[in-house]
Design a protein around this motif. Sequence first.
Motif, mmCIF file in Angstrom:
data_model
loop_
_atom_site.group_PDB
_atom_site.id
_atom_site.type_symbol
_atom_site.label_atom_id
_atom_site.label_comp_id
_atom_site.label_asym_id
_atom_site.label_seq_id
_atom_site.Cartn_x
_atom_site.Cartn_y
_atom_site.Cartn_z
ATOM 1 N N ARG A 40 35.783 39.992 80.283
ATOM 2 C CA ARG A 40 36.687 38.861 80.490
ATOM 3 C C ARG A 40 36.835 38.547 81.982
ATOM 4 N NH1 ARG A 40 41.127 36.717 77.728
ATOM 5 N NH2 ARG A 40 40.509 37.939 75.921
ATOM 6 N N LYS A 44 35.581 35.309 84.206
ATOM 7 C CA LYS A 44 36.521 34.586 85.056
ATOM 8 C C LYS A 44 35.946 34.418 86.467
ATOM 9 C CE LYS A 44 41.554 35.048 85.413
ATOM 10 N NZ LYS A 44 42.657 36.010 85.195
ATOM 11 N N GLN A 126 50.432 46.216 93.795
ATOM 12 C CA GLN A 126 49.804 45.969 92.487
ATOM 13 C C GLN A 126 48.601 46.890 92.263
ATOM 14 O OE1 GLN A 126 49.291 41.736 91.349
ATOM 15 N NE2 GLN A 126 50.600 41.262 93.066
ATOM 16 N N ASP A 128 48.416 49.980 93.424
ATOM 17 C CA ASP A 128 49.027 51.243 93.002
ATOM 18 C C ASP A 128 49.411 51.177 91.527
ATOM 19 O OD1 ASP A 128 48.766 52.212 95.535
ATOM 20 O OD2 ASP A 128 50.853 51.880 96.121
ATOM 21 N N ALA A 129 49.960 50.016 91.141
ATOM 22 C CA ALA A 129 50.383 49.863 89.744
ATOM 23 C C ALA A 129 49.183 49.983 88.804
ATOM 24 C CB ALA A 129 51.084 48.519 89.545
ATOM 25 N N LEU A 130 48.046 49.410 89.191
ATOM 26 C CA LEU A 130 46.829 49.550 88.374
ATOM 27 C C LEU A 130 46.507 51.013 88.156
ATOM 28 C CD1 LEU A 130 44.182 47.020 89.771
ATOM 29 C CD2 LEU A 130 45.160 47.046 87.485
ATOM 30 N N GLN A 131 46.559 51.780 89.251
ATOM 31 C CA GLN A 131 46.199 53.192 89.135
ATOM 32 C C GLN A 131 47.160 53.963 88.243
ATOM 33 O OE1 GLN A 131 45.340 53.421 93.551
ATOM 34 N NE2 GLN A 131 44.079 55.104 92.836
ATOM 35 N N LEU A 133 48.638 52.788 85.804
ATOM 36 C CA LEU A 133 48.368 52.380 84.427
ATOM 37 C C LEU A 133 46.963 52.827 84.012
ATOM 38 C CD1 LEU A 133 50.087 48.917 84.669
ATOM 39 C CD2 LEU A 133 50.763 50.748 83.114
ATOM 40 N N ALA A 134 46.483 53.873 84.679
ATOM 41 C CA ALA A 134 45.218 54.510 84.324
ATOM 42 C C ALA A 134 44.039 53.547 84.384
ATOM 43 C CB ALA A 134 45.310 55.173 82.943
ATOM 44 N N THR A 135 44.100 52.598 85.316
ATOM 45 C CA THR A 135 43.005 51.645 85.473
ATOM 46 C C THR A 135 42.412 51.803 86.862
ATOM 47 O OG1 THR A 135 44.124 50.114 84.014
ATOM 48 C CG2 THR A 135 42.398 49.196 85.405
ATOM 49 N N TYR A 140 38.231 47.388 87.940
ATOM 50 C CA TYR A 140 38.976 46.211 87.494
ATOM 51 C C TYR A 140 38.854 45.058 88.476
ATOM 52 C CZ TYR A 140 42.879 43.618 85.432
ATOM 53 O OH TYR A 140 43.641 42.666 84.832
#
Lengths: 257, 264
Positions: A40, A44, A126, A128-131, A133-135, A140
């Motif tokens: 996806r 994009k 953001q 840090d937030a990705l990490q 959330l195990a991403t 990504y």
Amino acid sequence: MTMLAGIGRSFLSFLAMMGAVSTFAGRAIFHAFAPPIYWRLLGKQLIAVGYFSLPVVGLTALFTGAVLARQIYIGTGRIGAESAVPTIVVFSITRELGPVIASLMVAGRVSAAMAAEIGTMRVSEQIDALQTLATNPFKYLVGPRVLATTLVLPALVLVGDVIGVMGGYFMATEMLGFSGSAYIRNTIDFLEVSDVVSGLVKAAAFGFLIALMGCFHGYRSQGGAQGVGRATTNAVVSSSILILAANYVITELLFAQ
Amino acid sequence: MTEISKISLRNLQKRFGEKVVLNGVDLDIAPGDSMVVIGSSGTGKSVMLKCILGLLRPDGGTIQLDGNDIGTLRQRERNALLRHVGMLFQGGALFDSLPVWENVSFGLLGAGGISRRDAKDHAIETLAKVELDAPTADLYPAELSGGMQKRVGLARAIAASPDIIFFDEPTTGLDPITADVINNLILERVQELGATTLTITHDMASVGKIASRVAMLHDGKIIWSGNASDIDRSDNPYLNQFIHGEAIGPMRPDVSTTMPKETY
């Protein structure tokens, strides 16, 4: 002594930067291809980079082709070789001007946008937030951008080549008195596959550099709005210089006898 | 003590260049506890939290979550562990390229095995728990007020029903009423999940509301820890200065040191 120390420091920081870029590039390539791939996000980016760069690439190619035809007409006129205009126009556009000018335009658009977006994500936590959330942010954010830009730039350049030649055609037939059918015949007859292919190989390399610099500077940005601004500037400047330097290297590799 | 701790820090150390930020932090949080770490700005609370989450690599010491030493875990194992962890960031850190519902269900979508339709339904359910209505799900973070962004951040933190949740300054930047609403929501949602939480804050109203245990970080060390109810009875001069918000006392606010940032 202080001057020597200064030179040493800048040299060391240059080496550190080269190391950081290489490591980043290695991780970017790995995560661009290692599954899972975020289809996806890839789609994009293909649209953002490819489709929305069409107008700017098309316009620059059109004007460049027209100016090129005019100048080559003047130049060849001095030795009485005006009939070579179509051949030289298509040769210059497919080999050099198409890939380089399209890539420089895309560098201004895309590497700046990538640096600004990823940089803002960095300073607003953001990434840090990705990490948490195990991403993996490389998978990504970086992977899809690098892959999409590398894939789509050759397509853009191909479109740019066609429009550039068309610009030359309009100039030659409308202003310089060439016959349309003769111009097209001359363009095609002396065009070699390697002219176009070498340009597309360059385009892919330039696309990689554009996305790499955009992501690299964005990813490392720090210090709020000012830091993001600096990252954006650095992305555009470094990707533009790298495009021109890489153009030289690739040309030597492909065509030096 | 270590066996039953949900989160355990031992001699945690972190420095940035010359500046020592964490100088041997020891902290144990029992299952179900709501630990609040307080301390002045720039004492390393955020750095401690980032070390626990694996966003910064500590220079020394160990961090255990659920008995796993996170320093020795492989990426895959760490990701598996992180799926049981929620985090509310200070500024929300919502992904502004995604609508609210995708933010909330981001972890679930990333883990796979759920359709986008189900993920959206789940997001709407979770949003209801932080008192946001279904139409909010289709908005983008930039269209929300600060308080709503905090709620969405909270929804994202609790969406995967984690058993450990971290809160980084959950009420900073909010008016007192909204802050109290957020504190209540945190309290209710955490009790419902039975989660263990670690909050860092300098908002004493927040401490009074959500803490069961309190620890104070100063000069890179935990200088006081105890039950939230004992906080007023302490004779620790640092703690007393902090909870009463006095300029005069053993601590002087940093005026000269700027904290160098880690280069990624």
